[in-house]
Motif scaffolding. Structure first.
Motif, PDB file in Angstrom:
ATOM      1  N   MET A  72       0.655  -1.102   0.066  1.00  0.00           N
ATOM      2  CA  MET A  72      -0.057   0.066   0.151  1.00  0.00           C
ATOM      3  C   MET A  72       0.775   1.302  -0.034  1.00  0.00           C
ATOM      4  N   SER A  73       0.286   2.316  -0.810  1.00  0.00           N
ATOM      5  CA  SER A  73       1.296   3.327  -0.818  1.00  0.00           C
ATOM      6  C   SER A  73       1.024   4.275   0.462  1.00  0.00           C
ATOM      7  N   THR A  74       1.768   5.266   0.800  1.00  0.00           N
ATOM      8  CA  THR A  74       1.689   6.151   2.007  1.00  0.00           C
ATOM      9  C   THR A  74       0.427   6.759   1.962  1.00  0.00           C
ATOM     10  N   THR A  75      -0.008   7.329   0.794  1.00  0.00           N
ATOM     11  CA  THR A  75      -1.150   8.099   0.648  1.00  0.00           C
ATOM     12  C   THR A  75      -2.520   7.224   1.010  1.00  0.00           C
ATOM     13  N   ALA A  76      -2.444   6.061   0.450  1.00  0.00           N
ATOM     14  CA  ALA A  76      -3.548   5.430   0.930  1.00  0.00           C
ATOM     15  C   ALA A  76      -3.466   4.863   2.372  1.00  0.00           C
ATOM     16  N   ILE A  77      -2.563   4.771   2.890  1.00  0.00           N
ATOM     17  CA  ILE A  77      -2.479   4.581   4.322  1.00  0.00           C
ATOM     18  C   ILE A  77      -2.888   5.821   5.202  1.00  0.00           C
ATOM     19  N   VAL A  78      -2.533   6.972   4.670  1.00  0.00           N
ATOM     20  CA  VAL A  78      -3.039   8.255   5.485  1.00  0.00           C
ATOM     21  C   VAL A  78      -4.413   8.196   5.270  1.00  0.00           C
ATOM     22  N   MET A  79      -5.063   8.140   4.028  1.00  0.00           N
ATOM     23  CA  MET A  79      -6.459   8.327   3.946  1.00  0.00           C
ATOM     24  C   MET A  79      -6.916   7.148   4.613  1.00  0.00           C
ATOM     25  N   MET A  80      -6.772   5.930   4.977  1.00  0.00           N
ATOM     26  CA  MET A  80      -7.489   4.972   5.672  1.00  0.00           C
ATOM     27  C   MET A  80      -7.237   5.478   7.075  1.00  0.00           C
ATOM     28  N   VAL A  81      -6.351   5.904   7.635  1.00  0.00           N
ATOM     29  CA  VAL A  81      -6.140   6.367   9.052  1.00  0.00           C
ATOM     30  C   VAL A  81      -7.186   7.396   9.272  1.00  0.00           C
ATOM     31  N   VAL A  82      -7.259   8.351   8.373  1.00  0.00           N
ATOM     32  CA  VAL A  82      -8.238   9.758   8.708  1.00  0.00           C
ATOM     33  C   VAL A  82      -9.445   9.064   8.555  1.00  0.00           C
TER      34      VAL A  82
END
Length: 34
Positions: free
Chosen positions: A1-11
């Motif tokens: 998973m890309s960093t952007t996807a992880i950040v969006m998932m956490v948010v």
């Protein structure tokens, strides 16, 4: 998973659980007042 996807998932998880927590708090507070 890309960093952007992880950040969006956490948010999105924080928003969902935050809303759930606020809803539970509001129910508990309204129960106490009556």
């Amino acid at each position: 998973m890309s960093t952007t996807a992880i950040v969006m998932m956490v948010v999105s998880m924080l928003v969902l659980w935050g809303g759930l927590g606020l809803a539970i708090l509001n129910i508990v507070r309204s129960d106490r007042q009556q």
